[in-house]
Design a protein around this motif. Structure first.
Motif, PDB file in Angstrom:
ATOM      1  N   ARG A 181     -12.407  12.777   0.684  1.00  0.00           N
ATOM      2  CA  ARG A 181     -12.755  11.753   1.680  1.00  0.00           C
ATOM      3  C   ARG A 181     -13.276  12.362   2.969  1.00  0.00           C
ATOM      4  NH1 ARG A 181      -7.396   7.937   1.483  1.00  0.00           N
ATOM      5  NH2 ARG A 181      -7.541   7.328  -0.713  1.00  0.00           N
TER       6      ARG A 181
ATOM      7  N   SER B 140      -3.486   6.946   2.780  1.00  0.00           N
ATOM      8  CA  SER B 140      -3.304   5.847   1.825  1.00  0.00           C
ATOM      9  C   SER B 140      -3.841   6.285   0.483  1.00  0.00           C
ATOM     10  CB  SER B 140      -4.078   4.608   2.277  1.00  0.00           C
ATOM     11  OG  SER B 140      -3.797   4.280   3.608  1.00  0.00           O
ATOM     12  N   ILE B 141      -3.065   6.109  -0.573  1.00  0.00           N
ATOM     13  CA  ILE B 141      -3.555   6.552  -1.872  1.00  0.00           C
ATOM     14  C   ILE B 141      -3.770   5.383  -2.834  1.00  0.00           C
ATOM     15  CG2 ILE B 141      -2.521   8.840  -1.600  1.00  0.00           C
ATOM     16  CD1 ILE B 141      -0.563   8.002  -3.849  1.00  0.00           C
ATOM     17  N   ARG B 142      -4.631   5.599  -3.794  1.00  0.00           N
ATOM     18  CA  ARG B 142      -4.963   4.556  -4.769  1.00  0.00           C
ATOM     19  C   ARG B 142      -3.814   4.319  -5.734  1.00  0.00           C
ATOM     20  NH1 ARG B 142     -11.186   5.816  -6.790  1.00  0.00           N
ATOM     21  NH2 ARG B 142     -12.090   5.934  -4.697  1.00  0.00           N
ATOM     22  N   ALA B 143      -3.665   3.062  -6.126  1.00  0.00           N
ATOM     23  CA  ALA B 143      -2.675   2.703  -7.137  1.00  0.00           C
ATOM     24  C   ALA B 143      -2.953   3.464  -8.439  1.00  0.00           C
ATOM     25  CB  ALA B 143      -2.692   1.194  -7.375  1.00  0.00           C
TER      26      ALA B 143
ATOM     27  N   LYS C 151       0.832  -1.191   0.000  1.00  0.00           N
ATOM     28  CA  LYS C 151       0.000   0.000   0.000  1.00  0.00           C
ATOM     29  C   LYS C 151       0.874   1.252   0.000  1.00  0.00           C
ATOM     30  CE  LYS C 151      -4.078   0.691   2.649  1.00  0.00           C
ATOM     31  NZ  LYS C 151      -5.158   0.101   3.453  1.00  0.00           N
TER      32      LYS C 151
HETATM   33  P1  C2E Z   1      -7.738  -0.721   0.956  1.00  0.00           P
HETATM   34  O1  C2E Z   1      -8.972  -0.122   1.508  1.00  0.00           O
HETATM   35  O2  C2E Z   1      -7.026  -1.764   1.765  1.00  0.00           O
HETATM   36  O3  C2E Z   1      -8.095  -1.319  -0.467  1.00  0.00           O
HETATM   37  C1  C2E Z   1      -7.152  -2.120  -1.188  1.00  0.00           C
HETATM   38  C2  C2E Z   1      -7.602  -2.273  -2.628  1.00  0.00           C
HETATM   39  O4  C2E Z   1      -8.866  -2.946  -2.676  1.00  0.00           O
HETATM   40  C3  C2E Z   1      -7.804  -0.944  -3.322  1.00  0.00           C
HETATM   41  O5  C2E Z   1      -6.543  -0.509  -3.798  1.00  0.00           O
HETATM   42  C4  C2E Z   1      -8.779  -1.332  -4.432  1.00  0.00           C
HETATM   43  O6  C2E Z   1      -8.091  -1.965  -5.469  1.00  0.00           O
HETATM   44  C5  C2E Z   1      -9.659  -2.357  -3.750  1.00  0.00           C
HETATM   45  N1  C2E Z   1     -10.858  -1.729  -3.167  1.00  0.00           N
HETATM   46  C6  C2E Z   1     -11.157  -1.577  -1.853  1.00  0.00           C
HETATM   47  N2  C2E Z   1     -12.351  -0.990  -1.689  1.00  0.00           N
HETATM   48  C7  C2E Z   1     -12.826  -0.748  -2.934  1.00  0.00           C
HETATM   49  C8  C2E Z   1     -14.041  -0.147  -3.419  1.00  0.00           C
HETATM   50  O7  C2E Z   1     -14.943   0.297  -2.690  1.00  0.00           O
HETATM   51  N3  C2E Z   1     -14.154  -0.071  -4.785  1.00  0.00           N
HETATM   52  C9  C2E Z   1     -13.189  -0.519  -5.630  1.00  0.00           C
HETATM   53  N4  C2E Z   1     -13.369  -0.386  -6.939  1.00  0.00           N
HETATM   54  N5  C2E Z   1     -12.045  -1.107  -5.190  1.00  0.00           N
HETATM   55  C10 C2E Z   1     -11.871  -1.223  -3.859  1.00  0.00           C
HETATM   56  P2  C2E Z   1      -6.321   1.020  -4.176  1.00  0.00           P
HETATM   57  O8  C2E Z   1      -7.434   1.525  -5.020  1.00  0.00           O
HETATM   58  O9  C2E Z   1      -4.960   1.103  -4.740  1.00  0.00           O
HETATM   59  O10 C2E Z   1      -6.357   1.821  -2.793  1.00  0.00           O
HETATM   60  C11 C2E Z   1      -5.309   1.730  -1.855  1.00  0.00           C
HETATM   61  C12 C2E Z   1      -5.749   2.286  -0.530  1.00  0.00           C
HETATM   62  O11 C2E Z   1      -6.080   3.688  -0.628  1.00  0.00           O
HETATM   63  C13 C2E Z   1      -6.979   1.620   0.027  1.00  0.00           C
HETATM   64  O12 C2E Z   1      -6.634   0.419   0.678  1.00  0.00           O
HETATM   65  C14 C2E Z   1      -7.494   2.691   0.997  1.00  0.00           C
HETATM   66  O13 C2E Z   1      -6.738   2.664   2.194  1.00  0.00           O
HETATM   67  C15 C2E Z   1      -7.175   3.981   0.265  1.00  0.00           C
HETATM   68  N6  C2E Z   1      -8.347   4.414  -0.532  1.00  0.00           N
HETATM   69  C16 C2E Z   1      -8.492   4.302  -1.855  1.00  0.00           C
HETATM   70  N7  C2E Z   1      -9.628   4.854  -2.269  1.00  0.00           N
HETATM   71  C17 C2E Z   1     -10.236   5.346  -1.172  1.00  0.00           C
HETATM   72  C18 C2E Z   1     -11.469   6.059  -0.973  1.00  0.00           C
HETATM   73  O14 C2E Z   1     -12.248   6.350  -1.892  1.00  0.00           O
HETATM   74  N8  C2E Z   1     -11.752   6.420   0.314  1.00  0.00           N
HETATM   75  C19 C2E Z   1     -10.919   6.098   1.354  1.00  0.00           C
HETATM   76  N9  C2E Z   1     -11.289   6.468   2.586  1.00  0.00           N
HETATM   77  N10 C2E Z   1      -9.761   5.405   1.188  1.00  0.00           N
HETATM   78  C20 C2E Z   1      -9.427   5.056  -0.059  1.00  0.00           C
END
Ligand code: C2E
Ligand code: C2E
Ligand code: C2E
Length: 91
Positions: free
Chosen positions: A39, A48-51, A9
């Motif tokens: 957020r 934490s940022i999205r990939a 992450k």
């Molecule tokens: P995480 O919550 O542990 O999620 C890991 C990965 O699971 C995410 O990687 C994504 O590929 C998938 N995932 C989890 N929840 C969802 C969802 O509701 N919809 C979709 N389409 N995929 C989901 P990613 O995108 O690289 O994000 C990495 C981390 O960044 C996340 O880890 C989280 O901690 C944060 N994050 C990303 N997007 C958001 C958001 O919209 N709101 C918040 N609060 N945190 C976010």
């Protein structure tokens, strides 16, 4: 196996990022502020940022996601070990 940018992450140290004097980090800081806003996540010291967003940001810096991670690493704005990060508060 996952590419390097998805293996772990991506977690930003917001204090280090926002206090960093190097103007080269401006776009990263802008993105982080914008994500905090979307957020409603204002009180965190880390983000934490999205990939996906890392990929886009890499384009802005004319590099690859792994290249950008290396850059952020060099600037000291990444958090790897959350436990250690939060434990260092308790001192
Ligand atoms: P995480 O919550 O542990 O999620 C890991 C990965 O699971 C995410 O990687 C994504 O590929 C998938 N995932 C989890 N929840 C969802 C969802 O509701 N919809 C979709 N389409 N995929 C989901 P990613 O995108 O690289 O994000 C990495 C981390 O960044 C996340 O880890 C989280 O901690 C944060 N994050 C990303 N997007 C958001 C958001 O919209 N709101 C918040 N609060 N945190 C976010
Ligand atoms: P959204 O993408 O429709 O996600 C709605 C809610 O799903 C998020 O509300 C969050 O609670 C959850 N969520 C989505 N993806 C993830 C994930 O990977 N991990 C975790 N832990 N939770 C996830 P939230 O956080 O209030 O965000 C509201 C909207 O703001 C999101 O709607 C999205 O449009 C935008 N946003 C938030 N964070 C990010 C980000 O890191 N990157 C981008 N591109 N957009 C973001
Ligand atoms: P994690 O993703 O490894 O995050 C560990 C701790 O780091 C979190 O503890 C929080 O204090 C901090 N943290 C990580 N990412 C962010 C961020 O983008 N903003 C802020 N302000 N803090 C961040 P916390 O909140 O007690 O969460 C513990 C674990 O619970 C998280 O581990 C995650 O695995 C899960 N989690 C928490 N909220 C969500 C959520 O909305 N969706 C999903 N899918 N998992 C969540």
């Amino acid at each position: 196996p996952l590419p390097v940018e998805q293996a772990e992450k991506i977690v930003l140290n917001l204090e280090a990022l926002y206090d960093h004097p190097d103007a080269d980090l401006e776009h990263v800081a802008k993105l982080a502020r914008s994500i905090q806003q979307r957020r409603g996540d204002y009180n965190g010291r880390i983000l934490s940022i999205r990939a996906d967003d890392l990929y886009t940001l890499a384009v802005v810096y004319s590099t690859t996601p792994s290249g950008l991670i290396e850059k952020l690493e060099d600037f000291g704005v990444l958090v790897h070990d959350l436990q250690a990060f939060f434990a260092s508060d308790a001192e």
